[in-house]
Scaffold this active site. Sequence first.
Site: not given
Ligand code: NAD
Length: 321
Positions: A226, A67, A219
């Site tokens: 992080k 990817k 997740m």
């Molecule tokens: P998004 O921007 O739509 O949402 C971000 C979320 O994090 C919101 O709920 C926001 O309120 C919260 N947030 C932001 N800053 C914060 C802080 N300092 N403390 C606590 N909460 C905070 O993003 P998303 O698309 O929902 O993605 C969320 C996370 O998931 C990202 O960090 C992304 O990298 C991660 N992610 C992980 C995987 C995986 O496979 N593990 C896959 C996709 C996304």
Amino acid sequence: MLIVPEREIADLMTREAAFSAVEQVFASMAAGDAYNFPVVREAIGHEDALYGFKGGFDRAGLTLGLKAGGYWPHNLEKRGMINHQSTVFLFDPDTGKAKAMVGGNLLTALRTAAASSVSIRHLAREDAKVIGMVGAGHQATFQLRAALEQRDFDKVIGWNLHPEMLPNLEKVAAEAGLPFEAVELEGMRAADVIISITSSFDAILMEEHVAPGTHIACMGTDTKGKQEVAPALLAKAAVFTDEVSQSVSIGEAQHAVAQGLIREADIAQLGAVINGAHPGRRSAEEITLFDGTGVGLQDLAVAAAVVDLAVEKGIAIEVDF
Ligand code: NAD
């Protein structure tokens, strides 16, 4: 070569297909039949973008590819496009010839939701009734929708740093006919399953916020630095992951391992539970924790599934290449 454009994915891919693709590839990884290549992720010095590749080979499923994509923070404001952009490329493992190019944006959300669902299926208590969400962004809605299919939940509770986003969760709960309650973090003690999916760099969920017997799917933590969960919780829990090397370097376990609270050897692959090589949850009181870091093989597995569906439905675009 076959092309499955991003616009077709929503109508093709089902949560069930994503679940079984991810469950199978986790099992293959634990059996030693599939492995992920080292991840490349670069700040390219243009548009503040982070770009990279996640790839791998599944010898059992015969899926080879990568990817490519990343995060362009100005897309939405400048161009009205989403900030996360990715494309999956599949290759024929017998010849090396390019086989398919598949839109990867929605697939990323679905495969991430499938990963926490697979962890709930195999690690949560059968009698789990309350699901708690920490995070209410784009990805959280996918996680919740998929998780609700895994147990007979009767209530959704949620906490988010930005409470104005909580209606995103309430909407998904309502779709499933379930009540939703916004809670303080202490209120998470009522949850039997907790999913954390935020962009946090500091622990949010502490030991005192989690009741015995809870399953936690962490997740959000997919990068060095992080963090969503107190390291003490990992020390207390039975810890599982998709890929141990990612868990200790870019996943939630990076902090507990760095602090000497757990060792790499304490972390089990979820695939081993799926394969029956690990017993999984040992008691109704045990806290289980899944560190979902996100692996390339998950992307390839769901992309291969979507190519099959597109061919079946006559939607795949064939090009001479
Ligand atoms: P998004 O921007 O739509 O949402 C971000 C979320 O994090 C919101 O709920 C926001 O309120 C919260 N947030 C932001 N800053 C914060 C802080 N300092 N403390 C606590 N909460 C905070 O993003 P998303 O698309 O929902 O993605 C969320 C996370 O998931 C990202 O960090 C992304 O990298 C991660 N992610 C992980 C995987 C995986 O496979 N593990 C896959 C996709 C996304």
